[in-house]
Scaffold this active site. Structure first.
Site, short mmCIF file in Angstrom:
data_model
loop_
_atom_site.label_atom_id
_atom_site.label_comp_id
_atom_site.label_asym_id
_atom_site.label_seq_id
_atom_site.Cartn_x
_atom_site.Cartn_y
_atom_site.Cartn_z
N ARG A 53 1.07 -1.05 -0.05
CA ARG A 53 0.01 0.09 0.19
C ARG A 53 0.77 1.13 0.01
O ARG A 53 0.62 2.15 -0.87
CB ARG A 53 -0.99 0.12 1.23
N THR A 54 1.70 1.36 0.90
CA THR A 54 2.49 2.50 0.96
C THR A 54 3.47 3.06 -0.12
O THR A 54 3.44 4.02 -0.81
CB THR A 54 3.49 2.53 2.23
N LYS A 82 25.75 -5.20 -0.70
CA LYS A 82 27.66 -5.10 -1.14
C LYS A 82 28.01 -4.59 0.21
O LYS A 82 29.29 -4.32 0.57
CB LYS A 82 28.01 -4.39 -2.11
N ARG A 103 11.48 3.28 3.89
CA ARG A 103 11.02 2.29 4.97
C ARG A 103 12.40 1.56 5.26
O ARG A 103 13.01 0.87 4.35
CB ARG A 103 10.07 1.63 4.36
N HIS A 131 5.26 5.85 11.64
CA HIS A 131 4.79 5.92 10.30
C HIS A 131 3.87 6.80 10.07
O HIS A 131 2.83 6.88 10.01
CB HIS A 131 4.07 4.37 10.28
C1 NCD Z 1 1.79 -1.14 8.32
C2 NCD Z 1 3.10 -0.79 8.54
O1 NCD Z 1 3.90 -1.21 7.48
O2 NCD Z 1 3.49 -0.49 9.86
N1 NCD Z 1 1.36 -1.17 7.10
C3 NCD Z 1 0.89 0.02 6.14
O3 NCD Z 1 1.99 0.52 5.89
N2 NCD Z 1 -0.32 -0.02 5.88
C4 NCD Z 1 1.13 -1.92 9.31
C5 NCD Z 1 1.51 -3.36 9.27
O4 NCD Z 1 2.28 -3.89 8.65
O5 NCD Z 1 1.00 -3.99 10.19
#
Ligand code: NCD
Length: 325
Positions: A53-54, A82, A103, A131
């Site tokens: 999703r992100t 590497k 991320r 997040h």
């Molecule tokens: C979340 C995350 O990555 O923290 N997912 C997201 O970005 N919608 C929640 C999760 O992984 O449980």
């Protein structure tokens, strides 16, 4: 917005910042921006952990603004294998792009990386840390479905220890003075540091180990996945997996208007029979990632175009005292 326009933790977002982004997202939904608005701008996607999703909603957002995404690709085909440091990787990619989305499995990675780049860096999850862009779309969904953001009573259930979406959301809800009920097993309660920050900010929080203790008060129930990948010990995970699950029968004990949210992906914490109830807003919530991230990028790129600084999103600042996290 923010220190050098980075979006690292929800603590950095003032109530005015949040409202500016949400208002822009609502305007974008009503009247989509011209496709050429940010033509030629590039968004670097650096994902050192899985994402659907992100990653995809950021990509959709930059494309809707006329720009494009540059995806680092899977970690195992990047130079990280590497032995390249995160600092070097982001420094190089920042030279290719107008903004970066990062991320990473380590808490604090986004803060550290932001020291090495001049373009806006958006934290898309740093381990069990924060997040903040998820929080923006969570608040947008609440605002649309729970009649606004003021005076809300919100239950947040599941993995409060490792769930970064929870930490960011709790900080942001505190700025709107929400009553927050945290529901989890003892072993997955909020980290001490987060609880401390919330108390310092005057948050109205209570902790429970049983959803039924508060279910009938809730206007929003935010359910989260047990973050299996962050448990140091698989046995510990097994002890709590499968607890704190809701189904349609649970929701019969809730208020009629209670909105059920989840950042997704879900495993088994929301039974599929909830999907067909009017409570379920988690797919709408996921879809809101696009207008909200479009709005955020639009504001940050506008800001960069106008020579930068902290002014653009802050322009609407109503004098928030900055005390709340
Ligand atoms: C979340 C995350 O990555 O923290 N997912 C997201 O970005 N919608 C929640 C999760 O992984 O449980």
């Amino acid at each position: 917005m923010l220190d050098r326009n980075h979006v690292i933790t929800a603590k950095d977002l003032s109530r005015a910042d949040i409202e500016t982004v949400l208002d822009r997202a609502a305007a974008i939904e009503r009247d989509p921006p011209e496709r050429e608005r940010h033509a030629g701008r590039l968004l670097g996607l650096c994902f050192f952990e899985p994402s659907t999703r992100t990653r995809m909603s950021f990509e959709a957002a930059i494309k809707r603004l006329g720009g494009d995404a540059l995806d680092m690709g899977p970690v195992d085909s990047s130079s990280a294998t590497k032995g390249e440091s995160l600092a070097d990787t982001v420094r190089v990619i920042a030279g290719y792009a107008d903004a970066l989305v990062l991320r990473h499995p380590s808490e604090g990675a986004a803060t550290m990386a932001s020291e090495f780049v001049d373009v806006p860096l958006l934290n898309a999850g740093d381990g069990a840390g924060q997040h903040p862009t998820q929080t923006l779309l969570d608040l947008y969904t609440m605002r649309e479905n729970a009649g606004g953001l003021s005076d809300l009573t919100v239950g947040i259930m599941g993995d409060l220890k490792y769930g970064r979406t929870v930490h960011s959301l709790a900080y942001a809800l505190t700025k709107f003075d929400a009553r927050q009920h945290f529901v989890s097993p003892e072993s997955l309660r909020l980290p001490r540091s987060v609880r401390y920050d919330l108390h310092e900010a005057g948050a109205r929080i209570r902790e429970h180990d049983d959803l039924d203790a508060v279910l009938d008060e809730l206007e929003v129930l935010y359910v989260t996945r047990i973050q299996r990948e962050r448990f140091p010990d698989e046995n510990e995970y097994r002890q709590v997996a499968g607890e704190y699950r809701i189904d349609a029968a649970t929701m019969e004990r809730a208020r009629e208007e209670c909105v059920v949210m989840h950042p997704l992906p879900r495993v088994d914490e929301i039974a599929p029979d909830v999907d067909a109830t009017p409570h379920a807003k988690y797919f709408e919530q996921a879809h809101n990632g696009v207008p909200v991230r479009t709005a955020l990028l639009d504001l940050l790129l506008d800001d960069a175009d106008s020579g930068g600084g902290e002014e653009t999103v802050d322009a609407a600042d109503d004098g928030e005292d900055g005390r709340k996290p």
